[in-house]
Structure formats: C-alpha cells, structure tokens
Design an enzyme around this catalytic site. Structure first.
Site, PDB file in Angstrom:
ATOM      1  N   ASN A   9      18.285 -12.309  17.945  1.00 27.00           N
ATOM      2  CA  ASN A   9      18.911 -13.624  18.042  1.00 27.00           C
ATOM      3  C   ASN A   9      19.621 -13.988  16.728  1.00 27.00           C
ATOM      4  O   ASN A   9      18.977 -14.293  15.716  1.00 27.00           O
ATOM      5  CB  ASN A   9      17.812 -14.646  18.378  1.00 27.00           C
ATOM      6  CG  ASN A   9      18.350 -16.036  18.596  1.00 27.00           C
ATOM      7  OD1 ASN A   9      19.333 -16.434  17.984  1.00 27.00           O
ATOM      8  ND2 ASN A   9      17.689 -16.772  19.463  1.00 27.00           N
ATOM      9  N   GLY A  11      21.316 -16.602  15.986  1.00 27.40           N
ATOM     10  CA  GLY A  11      21.095 -18.003  15.611  1.00 27.40           C
ATOM     11  C   GLY A  11      19.849 -18.133  14.753  1.00 27.40           C
ATOM     12  O   GLY A  11      19.842 -18.862  13.750  1.00 27.40           O
ATOM     13  N   LYS A  12      18.802 -17.406  15.135  1.00 25.28           N
ATOM     14  CA  LYS A  12      17.560 -17.421  14.349  1.00 25.28           C
ATOM     15  C   LYS A  12      17.799 -16.838  12.960  1.00 25.28           C
ATOM     16  O   LYS A  12      17.289 -17.346  11.977  1.00 25.28           O
ATOM     17  CB  LYS A  12      16.485 -16.579  15.042  1.00 25.28           C
ATOM     18  CG  LYS A  12      15.809 -17.231  16.214  1.00 25.28           C
ATOM     19  CD  LYS A  12      14.673 -16.320  16.645  1.00 25.28           C
ATOM     20  CE  LYS A  12      13.788 -16.942  17.685  1.00 25.28           C
ATOM     21  NZ  LYS A  12      12.548 -16.192  17.877  1.00 25.28           N
ATOM     22  N   GLU A  36       6.557  -6.455  24.471  1.00 26.09           N
ATOM     23  CA  GLU A  36       5.851  -7.745  24.364  1.00 26.09           C
ATOM     24  C   GLU A  36       4.563  -7.699  25.155  1.00 26.09           C
ATOM     25  O   GLU A  36       4.579  -7.387  26.342  1.00 26.09           O
ATOM     26  CB  GLU A  36       6.713  -8.886  24.911  1.00 26.09           C
ATOM     27  CG  GLU A  36       7.725  -9.366  23.930  1.00 26.09           C
ATOM     28  CD  GLU A  36       8.030 -10.865  24.044  1.00 26.09           C
ATOM     29  OE1 GLU A  36       7.252 -11.608  24.668  1.00 26.09           O
ATOM     30  OE2 GLU A  36       9.062 -11.269  23.495  1.00 26.09           O
ATOM     31  N   ASP A  68       8.164 -15.908  16.719  1.00 26.06           N
ATOM     32  CA  ASP A  68       8.221 -16.118  18.160  1.00 26.06           C
ATOM     33  C   ASP A  68       8.122 -17.599  18.455  1.00 26.06           C
ATOM     34  O   ASP A  68       7.243 -18.276  17.929  1.00 26.06           O
ATOM     35  CB  ASP A  68       7.072 -15.376  18.849  1.00 26.06           C
ATOM     36  CG  ASP A  68       7.640 -14.274  19.693  1.00 26.06           C
ATOM     37  OD1 ASP A  68       7.955 -13.217  19.133  1.00 26.06           O
ATOM     38  OD2 ASP A  68       7.829 -14.517  20.907  1.00 26.06           O
ATOM     39  N   PHE A 152      21.710 -22.600  19.822  1.00 22.19           N
ATOM     40  CA  PHE A 152      21.468 -21.549  20.806  1.00 22.19           C
ATOM     41  C   PHE A 152      20.328 -21.977  21.714  1.00 22.19           C
ATOM     42  O   PHE A 152      19.707 -23.028  21.516  1.00 22.19           O
ATOM     43  CB  PHE A 152      21.131 -20.228  20.088  1.00 22.19           C
ATOM     44  CG  PHE A 152      19.875 -20.282  19.267  1.00 22.19           C
ATOM     45  CD1 PHE A 152      18.645 -19.935  19.813  1.00 22.19           C
ATOM     46  CD2 PHE A 152      19.906 -20.704  17.945  1.00 22.19           C
ATOM     47  CE1 PHE A 152      17.479 -19.994  19.061  1.00 22.19           C
ATOM     48  CE2 PHE A 152      18.741 -20.765  17.176  1.00 22.19           C
ATOM     49  CZ  PHE A 152      17.519 -20.413  17.744  1.00 22.19           C
ATOM     50  N   GLY A 153      20.032 -21.151  22.695  1.00 25.80           N
ATOM     51  CA  GLY A 153      18.873 -21.382  23.563  1.00 25.80           C
ATOM     52  C   GLY A 153      18.857 -22.781  24.168  1.00 25.80           C
ATOM     53  O   GLY A 153      19.826 -23.220  24.802  1.00 25.80           O
ATOM     54  N   ASP A 155      18.809 -25.558  22.556  1.00 32.26           N
ATOM     55  CA  ASP A 155      19.354 -26.582  21.642  1.00 32.26           C
ATOM     56  C   ASP A 155      20.187 -27.645  22.369  1.00 32.26           C
ATOM     57  O   ASP A 155      20.121 -28.819  21.998  1.00 32.26           O
ATOM     58  CB  ASP A 155      20.205 -25.928  20.537  1.00 32.26           C
ATOM     59  CG  ASP A 155      19.343 -25.354  19.415  1.00 32.26           C
ATOM     60  OD1 ASP A 155      18.137 -25.647  19.376  1.00 32.26           O
ATOM     61  OD2 ASP A 155      19.888 -24.602  18.580  1.00 32.26           O
ATOM     62  N   HIS A 198      11.054 -26.479  14.097  1.00 33.88           N
ATOM     63  CA  HIS A 198       9.791 -25.736  14.188  1.00 33.88           C
ATOM     64  C   HIS A 198       9.867 -24.447  13.378  1.00 33.88           C
ATOM     65  O   HIS A 198       8.941 -24.071  12.690  1.00 33.88           O
ATOM     66  CB  HIS A 198       9.513 -25.415  15.664  1.00 33.88           C
ATOM     67  CG  HIS A 198      10.720 -24.871  16.386  1.00 33.88           C
ATOM     68  ND1 HIS A 198      11.885 -25.598  16.520  1.00 33.88           N
ATOM     69  CD2 HIS A 198      10.965 -23.659  16.944  1.00 33.88           C
ATOM     70  CE1 HIS A 198      12.781 -24.864  17.147  1.00 33.88           C
ATOM     71  NE2 HIS A 198      12.261 -23.685  17.411  1.00 33.88           N
TER      72      HIS A 198
HETATM   73  P1  IMP Z   1      11.887 -16.183  21.197  1.00 33.62           P
HETATM   74  O1  IMP Z   1      10.973 -15.446  22.129  1.00 33.62           O
HETATM   75  O2  IMP Z   1      11.205 -16.633  19.952  1.00 33.62           O
HETATM   76  O3  IMP Z   1      13.154 -15.453  20.907  1.00 33.62           O
HETATM   77  O4  IMP Z   1      12.328 -17.530  21.902  1.00 33.62           O
HETATM   78  C1  IMP Z   1      12.085 -17.804  23.248  1.00 33.62           C
HETATM   79  C2  IMP Z   1      13.241 -18.576  23.834  1.00 33.62           C
HETATM   80  O5  IMP Z   1      13.262 -19.877  23.245  1.00 33.62           O
HETATM   81  C3  IMP Z   1      14.586 -17.936  23.599  1.00 33.62           C
HETATM   82  O6  IMP Z   1      15.308 -17.996  24.805  1.00 33.62           O
HETATM   83  C4  IMP Z   1      15.230 -18.787  22.544  1.00 33.62           C
HETATM   84  O7  IMP Z   1      16.621 -18.888  22.754  1.00 33.62           O
HETATM   85  C5  IMP Z   1      14.548 -20.143  22.735  1.00 33.62           C
HETATM   86  N1  IMP Z   1      14.415 -20.766  21.422  1.00 33.62           N
HETATM   87  C6  IMP Z   1      13.636 -20.369  20.396  1.00 33.62           C
HETATM   88  N2  IMP Z   1      13.844 -21.147  19.320  1.00 33.62           N
HETATM   89  C7  IMP Z   1      14.790 -22.036  19.688  1.00 33.62           C
HETATM   90  C8  IMP Z   1      15.461 -23.064  18.983  1.00 33.62           C
HETATM   91  O8  IMP Z   1      15.265 -23.317  17.789  1.00 33.62           O
HETATM   92  N3  IMP Z   1      16.364 -23.760  19.697  1.00 33.62           N
HETATM   93  C9  IMP Z   1      16.638 -23.509  21.010  1.00 33.62           C
HETATM   94  N4  IMP Z   1      16.061 -22.545  21.695  1.00 33.62           N
HETATM   95  C10 IMP Z   1      15.145 -21.799  21.032  1.00 33.62           C
END
Ligand code: IMP
Length: 214
Positions: A9, A11-12, A36, A68, A152-153, A155, A198
């Site tokens: 990701n 964005g992360k 996972e 995560d 992203f995600g 947001d 977070h």
């Molecule tokens: P991950 O498994 O940590 O990559 O995140 C799980 C899901 O939550 C992914 O689809 C990310 O896009 C979403 N996500 C995680 N952190 C954020 C954030 O800060 N903003 C928006 N969506 C997030």
C-alpha cells in the site's frame, strides 16, 4: 540505518515516510508476499507476517516494519475489522455506506453515535533480533456520503473524532481544539490526517518504546 516497510500500500508508505522523516529515519517499501493467518487479531497477523519476512531482509541490521490495520464499525459488530481489505475489494466504500443507510438521526450527537467506528492499527518492528509491538486507535464515525480527494481505502468515508489540546481524541460529537469539521480523512491533507491517524499513533508509540522518540 534503513527501515523497510513491508506493504503493497503506497498510501501507507507515504504516511510512514512522512512520520519517520521527523526522526531522520529513511523508509523504503519492502515488497514481500506473506501468507495471512486466519484470525481476528491484528497483532497475530502483523507478527506472523513479520516472522515470514525477517529471513528476507536485505541487510541483517536493517529494521523491518509490518503494520496491520482495520476499520471497526460499532453498529456492524466490529465489521469489517480484520476483513477490511476483503470488504473494500468486494463491497467498496459505497457498499459500506449502503449497509449503514438506515443509521441516521437528525440529532448530530445521536447520528455520530449510531455511525461510530474506529480505525485500529498494530505496528510490529524487528531490529537486531528484537521485536517491538505497538497499537494505535483513531475513533470517529462513518460519513453519509463519500468524498473524493487524497487518501486511500476507507479514507473517503471516515470522519475522525475531534482532538483536545493534548491531541487526545474526544468522544464522538464533542467539539475539540482540532477538528476536521465533519470532513472525512479523504478530504484533508495527509499532514492533517497524521494528527488523528491510528497508524501515526502506532508508529509514535513504537518509536517511544524504542527510545527514538515518538
Ligand atoms: P491492511 O490490512 O492493514 O492493509 O488494511 C486493511 C484495509 O483497511 C485495507 O483495505 C486498507 O486500505 C484499509 N485501511 C487501513 N488503514 C487505512 C487508513 O488509514 N485509511 C483508510 N483505509 C485504511
């Protein structure tokens, strides 16, 4: 000293890079396909991914970060939670809004309570044989419509709770010293998101455990 962030990701990566830049730590993206584990515990997921990736670190004294996160919506009993990626791929943000369409009140406080949610992040960092784990939480609520912009995600539909003068989150609906005034993460800049995030909270906590400051 390089910090490798294992994620696909971008964005992360941008958010982690911005945060660690204040401490002079360069962040590089580490592309590694980890399996996972089936669990509803973010920490178990993060630690399992970290363990799988450690043998593949380019230099043994580099740092490796796994983080995560998940969105936990109270009225949906914590869904999507650890299934956030899957929910985003299948339902998308519009699907989540549809699931919550009936949760609406003219009273803003009641509306906020009906639509309350939180982002949780667990960050695990490996360095020189030691693993440190930290958590970060961002309470807030789900908006009634999505915004277009940065991020992203989820947001576009997540509105963080206001913060008090010390940067601590206030109960949903309470006015604070810092507020997005009802704008979701997707409608503010990444720098502004960092105050609430977070992920930033988990990374700050990680750095304070490591005595690098957070
Ligand atoms: P991950 O498994 O940590 O990559 O995140 C799980 C899901 O939550 C992914 O689809 C990310 O896009 C979403 N996500 C995680 N952190 C954020 C954030 O800060 N903003 C928006 N969506 C997030």
């Amino acid at each position: 000293m390089t910090l490798w962030f294992m994620t696909t990701n971008e964005g992360k990566v941008a958010e982690a890079r911005e945060h660690f830049s204040h401490f002079g730590i360069p962040v590089r993206q580490f592309e590694f396909e980890a399996t996972e584990p089936q669990t509803d515990d973010l920490e178990i997921v993060a630690l399992s991914k970290l363990e799988q990736a450690i043998p593949h670190l380019p230099e043994p004294d580099d740092m490796l970060l796994v983080e995560d996160a998940g969105l936990f919506i109270d009225s949906l009993n914590g869904f999507p939670g650890v299934y956030s990626s899957y929910a985003l791929e299948t339902l998308g943000v519009q699907g989540v809004l549809t699931l919550m369409k009936h949760l609406e009140s003219k009273d803003p406080i009641q509306d906020g309570n009906l639509r309350s949610a939180e982002f949780r992040a667990v960050a695990a960092l490996y360095h020189n044989g030691e693993t440190t784990v930290a958590e970060g939480v961002c309470p807030g609520r789900i908006s009634h419509s999505s915004v277009e912009g940065e991020g992203f995600g989820f947001d576009p539909i997540f509105i963080p709770a206001d913060l008090d003068a010390d940067g601590e989150a206030l109960p949903v609906g309470e006015m604070g010293d810092r507020s997005t005034h009802g704008t979701p993460f997707g409608g503010i800049t990444m720098e502004e998101k960092q105050h609430y995030s977070h992920r930033r909270r988990a990374l700050s906590s990680l750095l304070s455990h490591l005595d690098i400051r957070g």
